[in-house]
Write a protein that holds these residues in place. Structure first.
Motif, mmCIF file in Angstrom:
data_model
loop_
_atom_site.group_PDB
_atom_site.id
_atom_site.type_symbol
_atom_site.label_atom_id
_atom_site.label_comp_id
_atom_site.label_asym_id
_atom_site.label_seq_id
_atom_site.Cartn_x
_atom_site.Cartn_y
_atom_site.Cartn_z
ATOM 1 N N ALA A 122 0.921 -1.005 0.066
ATOM 2 C CA ALA A 122 0.058 -0.044 -0.093
ATOM 3 C C ALA A 122 1.034 1.258 0.153
ATOM 4 N N ARG A 123 0.615 2.004 -0.903
ATOM 5 C CA ARG A 123 1.418 3.187 -1.064
ATOM 6 C C ARG A 123 0.546 4.677 -0.366
ATOM 7 N N VAL A 124 -0.695 4.622 -0.174
ATOM 8 C CA VAL A 124 -1.366 5.483 0.326
ATOM 9 C C VAL A 124 -2.162 5.051 1.519
ATOM 10 N N VAL A 125 -2.082 5.751 2.670
ATOM 11 C CA VAL A 125 -2.834 5.343 3.963
ATOM 12 C C VAL A 125 -3.844 6.477 4.173
ATOM 13 N N VAL A 126 -5.036 5.950 4.729
ATOM 14 C CA VAL A 126 -6.119 6.796 4.903
ATOM 15 C C VAL A 126 -6.528 6.457 6.364
ATOM 16 N N GLY A 127 -6.660 7.483 7.302
ATOM 17 C CA GLY A 127 -6.865 7.043 8.733
ATOM 18 C C GLY A 127 -7.382 8.270 9.585
ATOM 19 N N ALA A 128 -7.471 8.055 10.927
ATOM 20 C CA ALA A 128 -7.924 9.112 11.741
ATOM 21 C C ALA A 128 -6.779 9.252 12.496
ATOM 22 N N ARG A 129 -6.896 10.073 13.802
ATOM 23 C CA ARG A 129 -5.664 10.660 14.296
ATOM 24 C C ARG A 129 -4.476 9.570 14.474
ATOM 25 N N SER A 130 -4.726 8.374 14.888
ATOM 26 C CA SER A 130 -3.347 7.454 15.239
ATOM 27 C C SER A 130 -2.686 7.265 13.867
ATOM 28 N N ALA A 131 -3.499 7.304 12.853
ATOM 29 C CA ALA A 131 -2.674 6.776 11.386
ATOM 30 C C ALA A 131 -1.365 7.695 11.204
ATOM 31 N N VAL A 132 -1.245 8.726 12.028
ATOM 32 C CA VAL A 132 0.100 9.628 11.873
ATOM 33 C C VAL A 132 1.274 8.896 12.003
ATOM 34 N N PHE A 133 1.063 7.542 12.838
ATOM 35 C CA PHE A 133 2.289 6.799 12.892
ATOM 36 C C PHE A 133 2.181 5.375 11.952
ATOM 37 N N ALA A 134 1.514 5.832 10.890
ATOM 38 C CA ALA A 134 1.405 4.520 10.082
ATOM 39 C C ALA A 134 2.915 4.479 9.353
ATOM 40 N N PRO A 135 3.218 2.805 9.130
ATOM 41 C CA PRO A 135 4.584 2.696 8.865
ATOM 42 C C PRO A 135 4.921 2.841 7.366
ATOM 43 N N LEU A 136 4.660 4.161 6.851
ATOM 44 C CA LEU A 136 4.958 4.171 5.305
ATOM 45 C C LEU A 136 6.650 4.656 5.219
ATOM 46 N N SER A 137 7.144 4.157 4.211
ATOM 47 C CA SER A 137 8.472 4.689 4.204
ATOM 48 C C SER A 137 8.609 5.579 3.020
ATOM 49 N N ASP A 138 9.559 6.275 2.946
ATOM 50 C CA ASP A 138 9.824 7.232 1.757
ATOM 51 C C ASP A 138 8.496 8.417 1.761
ATOM 52 N N LEU A 139 7.980 8.771 2.722
ATOM 53 C CA LEU A 139 6.890 9.542 2.982
ATOM 54 C C LEU A 139 7.140 10.944 2.074
ATOM 55 N N GLY A 140 6.399 11.156 1.058
ATOM 56 C CA GLY A 140 6.190 12.601 0.309
ATOM 57 C C GLY A 140 5.340 13.462 0.718
ATOM 58 N N LEU A 141 4.069 12.904 1.173
ATOM 59 C CA LEU A 141 3.027 14.007 1.192
ATOM 60 C C LEU A 141 2.269 13.500 2.601
ATOM 61 N N ILE A 142 1.791 14.406 3.504
ATOM 62 C CA ILE A 142 0.912 14.095 4.509
ATOM 63 C C ILE A 142 -0.201 15.250 4.349
ATOM 64 N N VAL A 143 -1.386 14.742 4.383
ATOM 65 C CA VAL A 143 -2.829 15.525 4.233
ATOM 66 C C VAL A 143 -3.316 15.541 5.556
ATOM 67 N N VAL A 144 -3.622 16.853 6.411
ATOM 68 C CA VAL A 144 -4.400 16.917 7.438
ATOM 69 C C VAL A 144 -5.576 17.484 6.962
ATOM 70 N N ASP A 145 -6.747 16.851 6.908
ATOM 71 C CA ASP A 145 -8.027 17.362 6.681
ATOM 72 C C ASP A 145 -8.827 18.042 7.768
ATOM 73 N N GLU A 146 -9.202 19.167 7.835
ATOM 74 C CA GLU A 146 -10.068 19.638 8.992
ATOM 75 C C GLU A 146 -8.877 20.113 10.131
ATOM 76 N N GLU A 147 -7.770 20.545 9.635
ATOM 77 C CA GLU A 147 -6.698 20.495 10.549
ATOM 78 C C GLU A 147 -7.091 21.323 12.016
ATOM 79 N N HIS A 148 -8.009 22.060 12.003
ATOM 80 C CA HIS A 148 -8.535 22.957 13.239
ATOM 81 C C HIS A 148 -9.198 22.217 14.123
ATOM 82 N N ASP A 149 -9.499 20.852 13.575
ATOM 83 C CA ASP A 149 -10.462 20.005 14.545
ATOM 84 C C ASP A 149 -9.662 19.447 15.796
ATOM 85 N N ALA A 150 -10.530 19.771 16.963
ATOM 86 C CA ALA A 150 -10.019 19.268 18.473
ATOM 87 C C ALA A 150 -9.839 17.680 18.634
#
Length: 525
Positions: A122-150
């Motif tokens: 898998a080259r793209v990971v979609v997830g909630a908060r804890s997915a920020v620790f996903a074991p992707l190698s050579d990460l080129g892009l992180i998208v934080v949608d609704e970045e203001h959300d508590a």
């Protein structure tokens, strides 16, 4: 070899991706993000776009560019309920190269998805908060949608803010991070203003309808100010049902009633383990603590004076659903809140049913306020726009404005015009006035003036030191000792010690010491 299980909520079929024609604003945003990706260096970008302006399309194109460059991509959303929409769109674009990670998945499925990302399948990971620790190698892009959300903030140990961890990870990985929102956090907007983040803006909605019209209903001027549904909102719902259009009703309070109060002494029925009132569920027959999870039958006597005359006070989403069902017996209703979300896959099923227009009126908490795209929704009703304004939190106005603006963005996203009705007792509060015009620029200026005057973040740094334990005297003693040491270094910038707003949770007493001041001084202390 065991075949990976299909993640809950993933579509069983794939819709061929059709390349969309971008608006001029989207084209500029896409170009700027592509340039940043091509540079191969850490690049934080605030993508600020009004609701319905096409931010998701920019996210997907950025991920496509990252994959073309031989790198991987990570999408974060604040609520598990938002993953299904993004998963569907990502599968249309990237097929089986995506992995899904969130806590609502069965353990075996999550295990398989984790290893698909770890192995590079898998080259793209979609997830909630804890997915920020996903074991992707050579990460080129992180998208934080609704970045203001508590919801990106983890309240239990280990405590972290998923958005801030994502920024730090992007820096380590030399990746581009896209922070997207229609109502950015004050911190991210200030970083953009000061040039720390690149600032990309989408000011226009995609399509011809534009933003929905927002009207404020002053409850004080209604014949029955305490009615859950005011006459203007009732009439608007009836009109939508007659036209076979859909309605979203927001109340950011779950349960049936907010408290059970004794008529004789005025005391509210409280959880014995926490310093909070029980919330009533199941038509008032069940009392529940939303902090420790204790559930019991609703008390029939006051625990303070033993009085027998108890009354329900306030209302939550369950009560709203009951009122709507009795007022519009022919309407198909559904409800989404934390109680529903506790059942695996329930939120996804309801959202799919609403999307197929099997549901006329969707009632819910903040879980329904953001990210969803339902073209047949032409009316959004906010039952109580004041919820949250009175909380002891300097961010209460910011969160109220964001919630109201986000939920207003659910209306009029298709070919039909949208309308939003905000019921409130406080129509002159600036968070509500500016949410009516959806004027984030004016809100940012007004809120920053308040933060500068009071010395609150992001103008200055603030840290809350929480002390907790089973013996109140010991907790208070430790809090006093630390407060004394901090005051010697920071002077009047230290407040407390004092009992926390929630002074007891799960039989632990809680005290706090608040320190604020310039960041350098706070770090030294």
């Amino acid at each position: 070899e065991r075949r990976p299980a299909t993640p809950a909520g993933s579509p069983a079929h794939m819709t061929p991706f059709e390349d969309r024609v971008l608006t001029p604003e989207q084209t500029e945003a896409d170009t700027r993000v592509a340039v940043a990706l091509g540079a191969g260096e850490f690049a934080p970008i605030l993508l600020e776009g009004v609701t319905g302006s096409g931010k998701t399309e920019i996210y997907l194109r950025a991920a496509q560019k990252a994959l073309e460059l031989g790198r991987t991509a990570l999408f974060l959303v604040p609520e598990i309920g938002l993953t299904s929409t993004l998963v569907r769109l990502a599968r249309e674009r990237f097929g089986d190269r995506i992995s899904v990670l969130h806590s609502d998945m069965a353990e075996g499925v999550r295990h398989d998805e984790w290893f698909r990302a770890r192995s590079g399948e898998a080259r793209v990971v979609v997830g909630a908060r804890s997915a920020v620790f996903a074991p992707l190698s050579d990460l080129g892009l992180i998208v934080v949608d609704e970045e203001h959300d508590a919801a990106y903030k983890q309240e239990d140990a280990p405590r972290y803010n998923g958005r801030d961890v994502a920024v730090y990870r992007a820096k380590i990985e030399k990746a581009v991070i896209l922070l997207g929102s229609a109502t950015p956090s004050m911190e991210s907007r200030l970083n953009a203003v000061k040039g720390r983040y690149e600032w990309v803006r989408l000011r226009q909605r995609v399509g011809r309808m534009g933003l929905a019209r927002v009207h404020v209903i002053d409850r004080r001027k209604q014949r029955v100010p305490t009615a859950i549904l005011t006459p203007p909102l009732m009439e608007s719902i009836e009109e939508r049902l007659a036209r076979r259009e859909q309605t979203v009703l927001l109340l950011n309070r779950r349960g049936y009633a907010t408290s059970l109060v004794c008529r004789e002494c005025g005391a509210a029925a409280q959880c014995p383990h926490c310093s909070v009132a029980f919330v009533l569920h199941r038509r008032g027959e069940q009392a529940q603590c939303h902090y420790c999870g204790l559930i019991r039958a609703t008390p029939t006597r006051c625990t303070t004076c033993r009085g027998e005359y108890l009354r329900l006070q306030g209302y939550g989403t369950q009560r709203v659903a009951e009122v709507v069902a009795s007022s519009f017996p022919g309407a198909a209703l559904a409800r989404i809140d934390r109680d529903i979300a506790g059942r695996r896959g329930a939120v996804e099923k309801i959202l799919q049913s609403f999307e197929r227009h099997e549901v006329d009126v969707l009632i819910g908490t903040q879980m329904i306020a953001k990210g969803h795209d339902f073209p047949k929704v032409t009316l959004v009703g906010v039952i109580d726009a004041d919820v949250g304004l009175g909380l002891p939190d300097f961010r209460s106005a910011e969160r109220t404005f964001a919630l109201l603006t986000q939920v207003a963005g659910r209306a009029g996203r298709g070919d039909l015009p949208g309308e939003v009705l905000l019921q409130t007792h406080n129509p002159k509060h600036y968070a509500i006035e500016l949410a009516q015009t959806q004027d984030y620029d004016a809100f940012f200026d007004r809120e920053m003036e308040f933060r500068r005057t009071m010395g609150y973040p992001p103008q200055e740094a603030m840290i809350n030191v929480l002390f907790r334990g089973p013996a109140e005297d010991e907790v208070a003693k430790n809090a006093r000792a630390i407060a004394h040491r901090l005051k010697a270094k920071l002077g009047p910038g230290v407040l407390g010690p004092s009992p926390s707003p929630l002074s007891k949770v799960r039989d632990e007493y809680r005290y706090q010491v608040v320190a604020r001041g310039p960041r350098a001084r706070i770090r030294e202390a």
